[in-house]
Scaffold this motif. Structure first.
Motif, mmCIF file in Angstrom:
data_model
loop_
_atom_site.group_PDB
_atom_site.id
_atom_site.type_symbol
_atom_site.label_atom_id
_atom_site.label_comp_id
_atom_site.label_asym_id
_atom_site.label_seq_id
_atom_site.Cartn_x
_atom_site.Cartn_y
_atom_site.Cartn_z
ATOM 1 N N ASP A 18 5.218 9.370 9.434
ATOM 2 C CA ASP A 18 4.472 10.025 8.352
ATOM 3 C C ASP A 18 3.076 9.433 8.162
ATOM 4 N N GLY A 19 2.734 8.423 8.945
ATOM 5 C CA GLY A 19 1.419 7.803 8.857
ATOM 6 C C GLY A 19 1.285 6.769 7.762
ATOM 7 N N VAL A 74 2.127 0.660 12.258
ATOM 8 C CA VAL A 74 2.630 -0.589 12.826
ATOM 9 C C VAL A 74 1.773 -1.072 13.994
ATOM 10 N N GLU A 75 1.284 -0.149 14.797
ATOM 11 C CA GLU A 75 0.531 -0.529 15.994
ATOM 12 C C GLU A 75 -0.740 -1.298 15.677
ATOM 13 N N ARG A 76 -1.244 -1.183 14.441
ATOM 14 C CA ARG A 76 -2.447 -1.910 14.054
ATOM 15 C C ARG A 76 -2.217 -3.420 14.000
ATOM 16 N N VAL A 134 0.840 -1.204 0.000
ATOM 17 C CA VAL A 134 0.000 0.000 0.000
ATOM 18 C C VAL A 134 0.873 1.251 0.000
ATOM 19 N N ALA A 135 1.943 1.233 0.800
ATOM 20 C CA ALA A 135 2.843 2.386 0.863
ATOM 21 C C ALA A 135 3.506 2.648 -0.481
ATOM 22 N N ARG A 136 3.742 1.598 -1.272
ATOM 23 C CA ARG A 136 4.358 1.753 -2.579
ATOM 24 C C ARG A 136 3.345 2.128 -3.672
ATOM 25 N N GLY A 137 2.067 2.161 -3.330
ATOM 26 C CA GLY A 137 1.064 2.528 -4.321
ATOM 27 C C GLY A 137 0.661 1.400 -5.239
#
Length: 381
Positions: A336-337, A341-343, A215-218
């Motif tokens: 940066d959101g 990780v806490e999820r 997801v972070a990589r799009g």
């Protein structure tokens, strides 16, 4: 000094929990850190399937062994020759110490360090031998150079990454294995690009970290596959575009990607799942094997698919990461959101409940449980 630690003395191939509960919390003697070593007070330690594999005997390790390899803590003492760590530093512990001298370390592949692998296989620290001793005087082996299900651990300097002191220990602990392995596989092993299609098989801590990395990589679409509905739902909440059970995966990918994904990440360590991942890999795509199967496990792939469809299979250990560089990067992306990780944390438990944690993991109900080894575990949530 004395430390309480979770010790495995006998493996079992059966469910080792409600009946046998094989981990015993024992008071051990812990030597002071030697040259090049640190004493760390463990504040949070993740319960990972790699630990479970040792308990069941799937991963053969010398016993008795103090388990736990994903953790964060507070530096309490520094051994001779360590000049870049001070008392009070916060550290993430990583499960492959690097010698800095072998061919793999020299080519920036510390996850493949030959010296570190030999020490891990022998249940020793990088400096040789053990620092833990049972009440009868026998030595207790170290798990992957860490042994984090304990109040205190002595580790080699290369097993620790110093981090900013404002990062919560519960976030920091998960960085040392799940995030390095899962996100690293996306960022480094595969180098997934925006718009690439990604499928993830197995949604434990590492698999969910793969989802976060994709997801972070799009990547799009991002398909999360697991037989447990709650894990599917978590993956959707983390940004996966689709989620399903194993039986629905092929039809879903056919409708989305015209026959398979560009990248398929296998995060279960089960031969049948590895073979399924290859089947779901599209023409010209790559199947990235992240899970750790038993050493004697075998897989079968259709030979024609390599030349006939240009499919590729590749492995990824510790996400092909360089911990000293990648953990600060992961922390910045967390700030940066982009990597919540806490999820991933399913529960927080005291050391005395370590067998309960393994039962939850084996039953498939947990993503990442954290052990807080100290007596004040509730106050450190």
């Amino acid at each position: 000094m004395k430390t309480s630690a979770a010790v495995l003395r006998t493996t079992t191939t059966d469910r080792p929990y409600s009946d046998t509960r094989p981990l015993s919390v024992e008071e051990l003697t812990l030597d002071a850190p030697g040259p090049g070593e640190l004493l760390v007070a463990i504040r949070a330690a993740g319960v990972c399937h790699s630990d479970l594999s040792v308990v069941t005997g799937q991963r053969v390790r010398p016993l008795p062994m103090a388990l736990g390899h994903e953790a964060a803590g507070l530096v309490q003492a520094v051994g001779e020759g360590v000049t870049d760590v001070v008392l009070g530093d916060h550290v993430v512990l990583v499960f492959v110490p690097g010698c800095g001298e072998c061919a793999w370390c020299r080519t920036n592949q510390p996850a493949l360090c030959a010296t570190g692998a030999a020490a891990n296989g022998a249940g020793e620290l990088m400096g040789g031998g053990q620092r833990l001793h049972a009440a009868d005087g026998t030595t207790v082996k170290h798990h992957l150079g860490v042994s984090a299900f304990a109040e205190y651990a002595v580790v080699h300097r290369s097993s620790a990454v110093v981090i900013d002191r404002d990062v919560p220990f519960d976030v920091a602990a998960v960085l040392g294995c799940a995030m390095l392995t899962g996100v690293g596989a996306v960022f480094h092993t595969a180098d997934v690009a925006a718009g690439d299609s990604v499928t993830v098989l197995g949604l434990g801590g590492v698999g969910q970290a793969v989802v976060l990395g994709a997801v972070a990589r799009g990547a799009s679409p991002v398909v999360a596959v697991d037989p447990v509905p709650a894990k599917q739902q978590l993956a959707l909440e983390l940004g996966a575009t689709h989620a399903c059970g194993p039986d629905e995966a092929e039809a879903l990918l056919t409708s989305l990607n015209d026959g398979g994904s560009r990248w398929v990440f296998e995060a279960a360590g089960v031969p049948a799942v590895m073979e399924r991942a290859f089947t779901l890999t599209g023409r010209g795509g790559t199947n990235v094997c992240v899970g750790l199967p038993a050493p004697d496990a075998k897989v079968t792939f259709p030979a024609l698919a390599f030349a006939g469809e240009s499919k590729t299979v590749t492995g990824s250990y510790m996400g092909s990461s360089v911990p000293q560089l990648d953990i600060p990067m992961l922390i910045q992306r967390w700030r940066d959101g982009l990597l919540p990780v806490e999820r991933l944390v399913s529960a927080i438990l005291p050391l005395e409940a370590v067998n309960d944690a393994f039962e939850e993991l084996a039953a498939g109900r947990a993503v990442r449980q954290l052990i807080h080894p100290g007596a004040d575990w509730e106050s450190t949530r």
